[in-house]
Scaffold this active site. Structure first.
Site, PDB file in Angstrom:
ATOM      1  N   GLU A  25     -40.747 -25.948  16.310  1.00 47.34           N
ATOM      2  CA  GLU A  25     -40.963 -27.385  16.156  1.00 47.34           C
ATOM      3  C   GLU A  25     -42.369 -27.697  16.631  1.00 47.34           C
ATOM      4  O   GLU A  25     -42.847 -27.116  17.611  1.00 47.34           O
ATOM      5  CB  GLU A  25     -39.949 -28.191  16.971  1.00 47.34           C
ATOM      6  CG  GLU A  25     -40.165 -29.700  16.855  1.00 47.34           C
ATOM      7  CD  GLU A  25     -39.083 -30.533  17.531  1.00 47.34           C
ATOM      8  OE1 GLU A  25     -39.009 -31.741  17.257  1.00 47.34           O
ATOM      9  OE2 GLU A  25     -38.306 -29.970  18.328  1.00 47.34           O
ATOM     10  N   CYS A 222     -36.418 -33.063  16.532  1.00 46.67           N
ATOM     11  CA  CYS A 222     -36.419 -34.518  16.405  1.00 46.67           C
ATOM     12  C   CYS A 222     -37.445 -35.022  15.404  1.00 46.67           C
ATOM     13  O   CYS A 222     -37.265 -36.088  14.813  1.00 46.67           O
ATOM     14  CB  CYS A 222     -36.660 -35.155  17.773  1.00 46.67           C
ATOM     15  SG  CYS A 222     -35.264 -34.990  18.909  1.00 46.67           S
ATOM     16  N   ASN A 346     -30.291 -33.259  12.498  1.00 50.36           N
ATOM     17  CA  ASN A 346     -30.606 -32.629  13.782  1.00 50.36           C
ATOM     18  C   ASN A 346     -30.180 -33.563  14.904  1.00 50.36           C
ATOM     19  O   ASN A 346     -30.603 -34.719  14.936  1.00 50.36           O
ATOM     20  CB  ASN A 346     -32.113 -32.377  13.891  1.00 50.36           C
ATOM     21  CG  ASN A 346     -32.536 -32.023  15.311  1.00 50.36           C
ATOM     22  OD1 ASN A 346     -32.326 -30.906  15.771  1.00 50.36           O
ATOM     23  ND2 ASN A 346     -33.108 -32.983  16.031  1.00 50.36           N
ATOM     24  N   GLU A 347     -29.330 -33.084  15.787  1.00 47.43           N
ATOM     25  CA  GLU A 347     -28.905 -33.885  16.947  1.00 47.43           C
ATOM     26  C   GLU A 347     -28.474 -35.292  16.539  1.00 47.43           C
ATOM     27  O   GLU A 347     -28.846 -36.280  17.163  1.00 47.43           O
ATOM     28  CB  GLU A 347     -30.027 -33.974  17.988  1.00 47.43           C
ATOM     29  CG  GLU A 347     -30.289 -32.685  18.721  1.00 47.43           C
ATOM     30  CD  GLU A 347     -31.272 -32.850  19.874  1.00 47.43           C
ATOM     31  OE1 GLU A 347     -31.800 -33.963  20.075  1.00 47.43           O
ATOM     32  OE2 GLU A 347     -31.516 -31.865  20.584  1.00 47.43           O
TER      33      GLU A 347
END
Length: 768
Positions: A25, A222, A346-347
């Site tokens: 990331e 994120c 994601n999350e």
């Protein structure tokens, strides 16, 4: 005491497949200023306050004459790259770029490729390009570039460094009278990883390859889902189609970690990198939902988002005659990338994402049934959002579910058997992000102990990767990290060598074995959760009232408290095993924060905490602090409104915690005992290498021994990592643990204190 004895039944069990990989990331300047080899910062004058409040179009540039040098957007290079530098030199003018960190790294004898786009406004122009040190000292012979086109045109030059420096500069000089437009000023080392253009740093690429990862998860994180829904918006979510093609046509985007993302390192480069390091590509696409800002595309408008997913699979796997396969071929990769995995989201938290996920799942599986789809279970290891994600995965028959947790080492020790009870017939767990809070050797050894459990449960755990991967030491957003670097050096963390051991010696299948006479485990903490009681502010003004403790049949009232910032006041304590605490709390500040109530508090570095309005005032959580390292054990989405009073209750029964707000149950968790086993082990076989690997981890301060009741490892070899618990690698100090690779013979396997070991057999061919 009898010797601990290893007996091997030699039956192959669960395949390990692509178990251990890596996650990239762009955090900590991992891409721009990191893995991406571009040396110029803000090469296209696209930095803006949306990236960072301190940014402007000339950030990272030094302009000698602002009257002659200005950024404009009336005649852009293209519609994706609107800003450029206008040069109208009233006198000789220069622009200087220092790149990242303390300056550019020029190495004597190495070559550097310069390029820029220029449009001449009045006849032939001359631009001088120089590589210098920070004091202006010449690093390479200057070059003069003649510009004469009245259309945007790319010009290039190559330099050879005559000296080495880490404070280098790139300087462009414009003589008096020069009138040109300039954009996309770029400088790359010629020696990139695998010598590809527009690619990654050779040293960082080699560091990744040396891990031997089985997969590469990218590009986040994120940053995938944080942003606007419109793909053309400067602050859009990460849309993969924006990241391919000529770099000058890729739009800059806001990186949610507080800086600019050029997208120079895009999806095509990620696929190439996966191929170059021998890893399966595992892209993560947004699911039309931004949980950070509560925005999502209407379900009726999911078509473009779903098409993005389908088109990506065609881009990766399609024939040269397909629409997106042709794009891949045109970019220089005729063969398919053979994509097997795809993650949606994601999350994710909140029902909005899980209302949309089924549409992605059905469409993708209908067209590409063999693609393994990955659902998400949020950023916590347990709780309401975690359960929501797993429920969605089971209902939709997702192949894997992405779990994330960053916790103290005690959590990993307490959860060694976490996956023993998972259903092998259901979706497999994908531990997409995990780490134990520090980059010290003890943390790495504990992570190794946990990884043996992931191997043993390979029938229930499909994939796992440590996170984050990279950190530029001058731009830290998050720690711990696996690999640290600056513009000239690389320092793998001690955790890196544990990950490398498990990836390199993973094997293809588990092997049935038995350990007899293992010494008893040591219990670190299995006692009640009692001691101090402390209300605490969490970055905003809060008021606690009617604080009451009920224990041993008696109720005690404590004085109310008005708190601000991070203020904490200990109001009382209890030595009872079972007790209840009730209080009223009101948020009176404006910040997007909440309040804490600490219980079982020994001190602020060792306490249990009910977090009310955590993660930007979005959650109710049970958190522990252990030796200053926090762990969020369970979570429920909840927001604390200003000037509203909440009636709160905590019930503690031994190690069982339950919380309520206004009579509604919020959190419930049993904190397991913190236990240290004398050894953590697993045995695998590698069908390709025809070798057995027996891994053994010792997290204690005492030497352990295993008697091998097998000849599998006679005349084998031993790779062993040892170190002091607080050993930690740094730039310039990269060998703080001992790494031994030695021959092994006999039947006594010694595990030194705080060690991670793997025994390797000679080639042992099997018929099974």
């Amino acid at each position: 005491m009898k010797d601990t004895k290893l007996t091997v039944t030699n039956e192959l069990t669960a395949p390990l497949n692509d178990l251990f990989g890596i996650f990239f990331e762009d955090i900590n300047h991992a891409a721009d200023g990191g893995l991406y080899a571009e040396m110029v910062q803000n090469r296209s004058f696209e930095f803006a306050p949306i990236d960072n409040s301190d940014y402007q179009a000339t950030t990272a540039w030094e302009l000698s004459d602002p009257q002659s040098l200005r950024v404009a957007d009336k005649d852009p290079l293209n519609t994706k790259n609107l800003h450029y530098l206008t040069v109208d030199a009233k006198q000789t003018a220069t622009i200087t770029n220092a790149g990242f960190n303390s300056g550019m790294f020029y190495q004597q004898g190495e070559q550097y490729n310069f390029s820029f786009f220029v449009k001449a406004l009045n006849g032939t122009q001359e631009v001088t390009v120089q590589l210098t040190g920070d004091s202006g000292k010449k690093i390479a012979a200057p070059q003069s570039i003649t510009v004469e086109s009245h259309q945007w045109l790319k010009y290039s030059a190559q330099f050879t460094a005559e000296q080495t420096t880490t404070t280098g500069r790139l300087v462009l000089t414009f003589p008096e009278g020069t009138r040109i437009l300039v954009d996309m000023i770029s400088l790359f080392p010629k020696n990139t990883f695998n010598h590809r253009p527009n690619y990654v740093r050779a040293d960082l690429g080699e560091t990744l390859k040396d891990l031997h990862p089985k997969f590469l998860r990218f590009p986040g994180g994120c940053l995938v889902h944080d942003g606007q829904l419109d793909p053309d918006n400067r602050g859009a979510m990460y849309r993969w189609k924006n990241s391919i093609g000529p770099v000058e046509q890729r739009p800059a985007r806001r990186n949610n970690w507080g800086y600019n993302q050029t997208l120079g390192l895009g999806y095509f480069e990620y696929f190439e990198l996966s191929e170059d390091i021998g890893a399966e590509p595992l892209p993560v696409l947004p699911g039309a939902h931004d949980p950070h800002h509560d925005r999502e595309a209407p379900i009726a408008q999911l078509g473009d988002w779903i098409d993005d997913a389908l088109d990506l699979i065609e881009f990766a796997n399609g024939s040269e005659n397909s629409k997106w396969g042709k794009v891949r071929v045109a970019l220089g990769h005729p063969k398919p990338f053979n994509l097997k995995y795809l993650a949606i989201g994601n999350e994710e938290v909140g029902q909005a994402f899980f209302d949309r996920y089924p549409y992605f799942h059905k469409a993708i599986k209908a067209k590409y049934p063999n693609i393994k789809l990955i659902n998400t279970s949020g950023p916590f290891a347990a709780g309401a959002e975690f359960e929501r994600g797993w429920k969605s995965a089971r209902e939709n028959h997702s192949d894997l579910v992405d779990e994330h947790y960053y916790t103290a080492p005690t959590w990993f020790l307490a959860n060694q058997h976490r996956y023993d009870s998972y259903d092998p017939k259901g979706p497999k767990a994908f531990i997409g992000e995990y780490a134990s809070k520090k980059n010290q050797w003890y943390n790495a050894v504990v992570e190794a102990s946990y990884m043996t459990g992931l191997e043993r449960n390979a029938d229930k755990v499909g994939l796992a990767c440590y996170a984050p991967l990279f950190c530029n030491v001058d731009y830290k957003d998050w720690t711990p990290d696996l690999i640290f670097f600056n513009q000239s050096e690389v320092s793998p963390s001690v955790n890196y060598y544990v990950q490398q051991l498990f990836m390199k010696y993973q094997g293809t299948n588990n092997v049935d074995y038995h350990l007899a006479n293992v010494p008893e485990a040591k219990v670190i903490d299995d006692g009640p959760l009692n001691d101090g009681l402390s209300p605490q502010a969490d970055g905003t003004d809060v008021k606690f009232e009617n604080i009451r403790l009920t224990a041993n049949g008696q109720t005690k009232q404590f004085k109310g408290q008005s708190l601000s910032e991070k203020q904490t006041i200990r109001v009382g304590s209890t030595d009872a095993d079972d007790y209840e605490v009730a209080f009223d709390v009101t948020k009176v500040g404006d910040e997007p924060k909440g309040a804490h109530f600490c219980f079982g508090e020994q001190d602020l570095d060792d306490t249990f905490t009910w977090v009310l309005g955590g993660w930007g005032n979005t959650d109710s959580m049970i958190r522990t602090m252990t030796n200053g390292m926090d762990t969020d054990w369970t979570q429920t989405s909840w927001t604390m409104n200003k000037n509203q009073t909440y009636h709160c209750q905590i019930k503690v029964s031994g190690r069982h915690i339950t919380t309520w707000i206004d009579g509604e149950k919020m959190n419930e968790i049993e904190i397991p005992p913190f236990v240290v086993q004398p050894m953590y082990t697993n045995l695998t076989y590698d069908k390709k290498a025809s070798q057995y690997y027996f891994k053994a981890v010792n997290v204690t301060d005492k030497q352990q021994e295993i008697t091998l009741d097998t000849d599998l490892f006679a005349d084998g070899s031993l790779y062993q990592l040892t170190g002091l618990p607080d050993a930690e690698n740094h730039l310039g100090m990269t060998n703080q643990i001992e790494r031994r690779n030695v021959p092994f013979s006999g039947h006594q396997f010694i595990l030194p204190p705080y060690s991670v070991s793997v025994l390797m057999s000679t080639k042992q061919f099997r018929t099974q």
